[in-house]
Design a protein around this motif. Structure first.
Motif, PDB file in Angstrom:
ATOM      1  N   GLY A  96       0.797  -1.218   0.000  1.00  0.00           N
ATOM      2  CA  GLY A  96       0.000   0.000   0.000  1.00  0.00           C
ATOM      3  C   GLY A  96       0.826   1.261   0.000  1.00  0.00           C
ATOM      4  O   GLY A  96       0.267   2.361   0.140  1.00  0.00           O
ATOM      5  N   SER A  97       2.162   1.153  -0.156  1.00  0.00           N
ATOM      6  CA  SER A  97       3.002   2.349  -0.106  1.00  0.00           C
ATOM      7  C   SER A  97       2.833   3.225  -1.346  1.00  0.00           C
ATOM      8  O   SER A  97       3.101   4.424  -1.298  1.00  0.00           O
ATOM      9  N   VAL A  98       2.424   2.652  -2.477  1.00  0.00           N
ATOM     10  CA  VAL A  98       2.134   3.418  -3.684  1.00  0.00           C
ATOM     11  C   VAL A  98       0.635   3.307  -3.944  1.00  0.00           C
ATOM     12  O   VAL A  98       0.119   2.209  -4.116  1.00  0.00           O
ATOM     13  N   PRO A  99      -0.101   4.414  -3.958  1.00  0.00           N
ATOM     14  CA  PRO A  99      -1.552   4.339  -4.133  1.00  0.00           C
ATOM     15  C   PRO A  99      -1.928   3.926  -5.552  1.00  0.00           C
ATOM     16  O   PRO A  99      -1.689   4.663  -6.506  1.00  0.00           O
ATOM     17  N   LEU A 100      -2.534   2.747  -5.666  1.00  0.00           N
ATOM     18  CA  LEU A 100      -3.022   2.249  -6.952  1.00  0.00           C
ATOM     19  C   LEU A 100      -4.432   1.721  -6.751  1.00  0.00           C
ATOM     20  O   LEU A 100      -4.754   1.135  -5.706  1.00  0.00           O
TER      21      LEU A 100
END
Length: 295
Positions: free
Chosen positions: A240-244
């Motif tokens: 979840g560190s990069v919002p996709l």
């Protein structure tokens, strides 16, 4: 036979083939309706309805769709669009350069090997690809330790790292898409341009790029759609560190949402389908137009 007679005969033949064509496509239409229509209908129904747990009554609501376009959910959609656009642009440019080198090569062995490798790499994604990159350029990866990439600020588990991983399968995909179109550029066109005194840049500006424009745009759209729908690789790498948006949907479906927001995942899925529909609406006409040069 005159031209009008030929057209009339061709039109009659097309009219006669019409029912047979639809009959032959019936299994595909049934398969599409069952495998895609039913899930899509269930998703759309869940995205616009809410069921009261106490009474069991179901009512229409736009709350889920509105919430999917707010806060972190909107951020995930924007993040997916940014990542997909960037990787499609970079992958498209590099793929065209590689495909042009392959097409103009006189070695049939090199061409066959490059296209075969592209076919394999374009389908090499998901968790196996993620772990391959972790073992190579992860925190303790072989290349990371040898080249001391950590001191250079390199991180595989970031937006930049995910971009590099996506390019691993998007560039070969662009090579496969654009190579037939590059083959469609007739050598006689270049010879005619040279005979007229045109330079290489003038040939590409006035002949090559206009002819290839539908294929280039179609390839970009295809790469964008592929990156936009990718999930397993991103889930294994960045969590979840990069919002996709695909990761948000997975979190919501696994119950990682507030009470009463369970159907937001369905609304996000509907948002993705709408964006994918727009992508296909652009891609299909471009693909039909570029197919003229492949005959």
């Amino acid at each position: 036979m005159s031209t009008s007679d030929s057209r009339a005969a061709g039109g009659t033949s097309r009219r006669r083939r019409g029912p047979r064509t639809w009959l032959a496509a019936l299994p595909l239409l049934v398969f599409t309706g069952l495998c895609f229509g039913i899930p899509l209908g269930a998703m759309a129904f869940g995205a616009v309805t809410r069921t009261d747990r106490a009474s069991g009554a179901t009512r229409l609501t736009g709350e889920h769709l509105a919430r999917s376009l707010q806060g972190p959910y909107l951020g995930s959609l924007v993040g997916s669009v940014q990542l997909s656009a960037l990787t499609a642009l970079v992958g498209g440019v590099l793929g065209v350069v590689i495909a042009q080198a392959v097409v103009t090569s006189r070695s049939k062995g090199l061409r066959s090997a490059a296209l075969t490798a592209s076919g394999v790499l374009a389908n090499f994604g998901g968790v196996p690809l993620a772990f391959a990159f972790i073992a190579t350029v992860g925190i303790s990866g072989v290349v990371t330790q040898l080249a001391d990439l950590g001191s250079l600020g390199w991180s595989l588990y970031s937006f930049t790292g995910l971009t590099v991983v996506y390019l691993y399968f998007l560039i070969p995909l662009m090579v496969l898409v654009i190579a037939p179109a590059l083959d469609g550029l007739r050598p006689q066109w270049r010879e005619a341009a040279q005979s007229s005194g045109a330079t290489g840049w003038q040939f590409w500006r006035h002949v090559g790029l206009p002819v290839l424009a539908p294929s280039l745009l179609g390839g970009f759209v295809l790469l964008f759609g592929t990156a936009f729908a990718a999930h397993a690789t991103a889930a294994a790498l960045v969590g979840g560190s990069v919002p996709l948006v695909t990761l948000k949907i997975a979190d919501a479906l696994s119950g990682n949402v507030l009470t009463g927001q369970e159907n937001v995942a369905l609304a996000l899925g509907l948002d993705m389908i709408l964006i994918a529909g727009l992508v296909m609406a652009v891609y299909l006409p471009l693909q039909r137009r570029s197919a003229r040069w492949l005959r």
